[in-house]
Design a protein around this motif. Structure first.
Motif, short mmCIF file in Angstrom:
data_model
loop_
_atom_site.label_atom_id
_atom_site.label_comp_id
_atom_site.label_asym_id
_atom_site.label_seq_id
_atom_site.Cartn_x
_atom_site.Cartn_y
_atom_site.Cartn_z
N ILE A 38 -69.80 27.86 16.85
CA ILE A 38 -70.24 26.55 16.39
C ILE A 38 -69.77 25.50 17.41
O ILE A 38 -68.76 25.68 18.08
N TYR A 75 -74.44 23.87 13.57
CA TYR A 75 -73.87 24.89 12.68
C TYR A 75 -74.99 25.75 12.10
O TYR A 75 -74.85 26.97 11.98
N VAL A 78 -76.21 28.48 14.39
CA VAL A 78 -75.33 29.65 14.44
C VAL A 78 -75.62 30.58 13.27
O VAL A 78 -75.68 31.80 13.43
N VAL A 92 -67.47 30.52 13.01
CA VAL A 92 -68.18 29.58 12.14
C VAL A 92 -67.18 28.76 11.32
O VAL A 92 -66.03 29.14 11.16
N ALA A 96 -70.28 27.34 6.74
CA ALA A 96 -71.34 28.12 7.40
C ALA A 96 -71.18 29.60 7.08
O ALA A 96 -72.17 30.32 6.90
N ASP A 147 -71.51 17.41 11.85
CA ASP A 147 -72.67 18.22 11.50
C ASP A 147 -72.79 18.31 9.98
O ASP A 147 -71.81 18.51 9.27
N SER A 150 -71.11 21.22 8.42
CA SER A 150 -69.70 21.43 8.72
C SER A 150 -68.87 21.19 7.47
O SER A 150 -69.06 20.19 6.77
#
Length: 308
Positions: A38, A75, A78, A92, A96, A147, A150
């Motif tokens: 990430i 994120y 990923v 991560v 995530a 993000d 996140s």
């Protein structure tokens, strides 16, 4: 006779499955496993890779496996890389991981342990020139988040505001979605916002790098302890390869030739070891907090952030 044929067929099938797993593990020793990270360090390739290169170099040295590192643009990117099969391993955020695990794409591989603990914190930081002493003071202020997927730079801080009876859409003067922890603290440092949401690890890193003056920024509120951002592996990897990866992480701290500065994790911080038996149950309290940040609320926040 039919039972004999069936038995032979089942034995042959089991043998093929075992050979397939063994072949997958063998292939992994010659072909680089794809690792995606990430964008925890502002989304920069160099910064984020630098955090994790030492530990994967150590793993390559001890396990003879090869790893190729890259950084995701977000994120969500990923998570999608794991679910599409274009990544084998990922670093991560806990949110995530929960999202990818719920989709059947990710299994826990290892979590960093420091001083006997595997935890970190999200925080809301304010400019010291403004009187911001509690979450209640954030009402009516401009806030930068990282993000939207996140845990520590969006989901948990938003949940903290909700628990403090602050509606992030109705009660904040403005919202900036800046994509990363580093960008959030930069927006605060440059006076673009009054408050920034990011992890305490990222804040400490910014201070250590001279990116922010700690006398001009202070912590308004800290979250409950969150499980450290984990390293996960794609669920569809061969069992033999999964076992080899776990064994590699499990023995890394005591492996010959592995120095303490190679044992690093989130934010480039040193860890004592990696725990491969870390239970997914530790993510349950955080998962409960995530439920407060609904898809509808995310959409409303993005809409507010899009306004000048």
């Amino acid at each position: 006779m039919k039972w004999l044929y069936l038995t032979i067929s089942l034995l042959a099938l089991a043998a093929c499955s075992q050979q397939s797993d063994e072949q997958a593990a063998k292939d992994a020793s010659t072909q680089a496993l794809q690792v995606i990270l990430i964008p925890a360090d502002g989304g920069t390739e160099d910064g984020t890779k630098a955090d994790f290169k030492p530990v994967f170099d150590a793993l390559s040295q001890t396990s003879k496996l090869k790893f190729e590192l890259r950084v995701g643009q977000s994120y969500n990117a990923v998570v999608e890389a794991l679910c599409s099969g274009s990544a084998d391993i990922a670093f991560v955020g806990p949110a995530a991981y929960i999202q990818a695990h719920q989709r059947g794409c990710a299994d826990l591989l290892a979590v960093g342990v420091e001083n006997g603990k595997s935890e970190y914190y999200a925080g809301l930081f304010g400019r010291s020139s403004i009187s911001l002493r509690s979450l209640a003071d954030v009402k009516g202020k401009n806030v930068a988040f990282g993000d939207i997927n996140s845990a520590s730079s969006f989901i948990i801080p938003v949940a903290m505001l909700i628990q403090a009876k602050i509606d992030p859409v109705q009660d904040l003067a403005g919202i900036k979605l800046v994509g990363s922890h580093a960008n959030a603290i930069a927006a605060l440092n440059q006076g673009q916002v009054d408050v920034a949401a990011l992890s305490l690890v990222s804040f400490d890193k910014a201070v250590n790098q001279g990116a922010v003056d700690p006398t001009k920024v202070h912590l308004i509120a800290r979250s409950m302890a969150l499980p450290n951002p984990p390293i996960v592996m794609r669920s569809s990897l061969a069992p033999a390869l999964k076992a080899k990866l776990k064994a590699a992480f499990d023995g890394l701290a005591t492996a010959p030739g592995v120095t303490p500065d190679m044992l690093v994790g989130y934010g480039g911080k040193r860890v004592d070891r990696y725990d491969t038996a870390f239970s997914a149950d530790h993510f349950k309290p955080m998962s409960d907090m995530m439920e407060q940040v609904t898809p509808e609320l995310k959409t409303a926040v993005m809409h507010k952030a899009s306004k000048p």
